[in-house]
Design a protein around this motif. Structure first.
Motif, short mmCIF file in Angstrom:
data_model
loop_
_atom_site.label_atom_id
_atom_site.label_comp_id
_atom_site.label_asym_id
_atom_site.label_seq_id
_atom_site.Cartn_x
_atom_site.Cartn_y
_atom_site.Cartn_z
N VAL A 154 0.95 -1.30 0.02
CA VAL A 154 -0.09 0.08 0.12
C VAL A 154 0.79 1.31 0.03
CG1 VAL A 154 -1.91 -1.03 1.13
CG2 VAL A 154 0.12 0.12 2.53
N PRO A 155 0.39 2.46 -0.55
CA PRO A 155 1.24 3.54 -0.31
C PRO A 155 1.34 4.16 1.06
CG PRO A 155 -1.26 4.03 -1.20
CD PRO A 155 -0.94 2.60 -1.27
N ALA A 156 2.47 4.93 1.20
CA ALA A 156 2.60 5.26 2.81
C ALA A 156 1.77 6.57 2.98
CB ALA A 156 3.88 5.49 2.61
N THR A 157 1.27 6.43 4.13
CA THR A 157 0.44 7.85 4.39
C THR A 157 1.19 8.33 5.68
OG1 THR A 157 -0.80 6.17 6.08
CG2 THR A 157 -1.85 6.61 4.17
N GLU A 162 5.81 -0.80 7.29
CA GLU A 162 4.31 -0.84 7.57
C GLU A 162 3.48 -0.81 6.25
OE1 GLU A 162 3.81 1.18 11.78
OE2 GLU A 162 4.53 2.67 10.12
N THR A 163 4.12 -0.41 5.08
CA THR A 163 3.46 -0.54 3.81
C THR A 163 3.33 -1.96 3.27
OG1 THR A 163 5.23 0.08 2.27
CG2 THR A 163 4.18 1.71 3.49
N ARG A 164 4.00 -2.86 3.81
CA ARG A 164 4.05 -4.46 3.29
C ARG A 164 3.46 -5.30 4.17
NH1 ARG A 164 8.15 -4.95 -0.45
NH2 ARG A 164 7.15 -7.12 -0.87
N TYR A 165 2.58 -6.11 3.54
CA TYR A 165 1.78 -7.32 4.46
C TYR A 165 1.37 -6.68 5.57
CZ TYR A 165 5.11 -10.13 1.54
OH TYR A 165 5.69 -10.66 0.62
N GLY A 166 0.36 -5.56 5.50
CA GLY A 166 -0.25 -5.03 6.85
C GLY A 166 0.70 -4.58 7.68
#
Length: 242
Positions: free
Chosen positions: A209-212, A219-223
């Motif tokens: 997921v993209p980083a917020t 934290e952007t990989r595999y939840g």
């Protein structure tokens, strides 16, 4: 001296040699010294163009293995075409033995099934194809673009280490993010299109997921549960000796 001890000595020798050289020199020295024993891998991720450019400039005949999981972002597949038009490299593509459709029909969405499901997913889609690539190419020294700055799990990596039957070597291990950015600019390398959308790491579409604001790369990989997919850890399996 046993074979295992000799390989460990080889890894230590390589680590020492790489530590005293620059990235391009590391790749050139490895290929000139070990020849057919050496291969590289690429995931066509956010920094892939750096390693591919270094290889094309310093060891263009080195085989480069790419494991296509079948679950990459559409933008990644387009990026692959862009880079392959740019670089003259010996790319070898390996796919899982089971298609994505067959996997999901038999097992469901493995990435939604906790640690056990993710482990099975990794073995089917990443570990086994890469193991097959190494055996097919006949290499026992594997170059990867891992960097210490990427995650906490990589901060203590040496420039070369033994991983089961294979020596892993990391030519850009000591590069900071800023050095990667400078290299892209200096050589006018195309960037992965999803970087502009906030992605700070790249993998399969269902696990990245993209980083917020406030998120680390891990934290952007595999939840946020893990960063490594299995290829860069000693998985302890006697079946997949990568």
């Amino acid at each position: 001296m046993s074979a295992a001890e000799q390989k460990l000595t080889d890894a230590e020798i390589i680590a020492t040699e790489l530590g005293a050289k620059k990235a391009g020199e590391r790749i050139k020295w490895l290929y000139e010294t070990y020849g057919d024993r050496v291969m590289a891998s690429t995931s066509f991720g956010l920094q892939a163009a750096v390693m591919l450019h270094l290889i094309s400039e310093n060891a263009p005949k080195m085989p480069v293995a790419f494991v296509d999981t079948g679950y990459l972002f559409p933008e990644t597949y387009k990026y692959i075409e862009t880079l392959m038009e740019r670089f003259d490299i010996d790319l070898r593509v390996y796919n899982p033995k089971m298609t994505a459709a067959r996997q999901e029909a038999l097992y469901g969405k493995l990435w939604e099934q906790g640690e056990e499901g993710n482990q099975k997913y990794g073995i089917i889609n990443k570990v086994e194809p890469m193991d097959r690539a190494i055996k097919d190419i006949g290499a026992d020294i594997w170059l990867s673009g891992l960097r210490r700055a990427q995650s906490s799990t990589r901060q203590d990596r040496p420039f070369a280490e033994q991983q089961n039957k294979t020596i892993k070597a990391y030519p850009i291990l000591d590069w900071a993010d800023a050095q990667v950015n400078v290299y892209y600019h200096m050589h006018e390398l195309p960037k992965h299109p999803l970087e502009a959308e906030g992605y700070v790491t790249m993998g399969d579409w269902h696990s990245t997921v993209p980083a917020t604001e406030g998120m680390s790369a891990e934290e952007t990989r595999y939840g946020g549960q893990k960063y490594e997919c299995g290829l860069h850890l000693d998985n302890g399996s006697s079946d997949y000796q990568i």
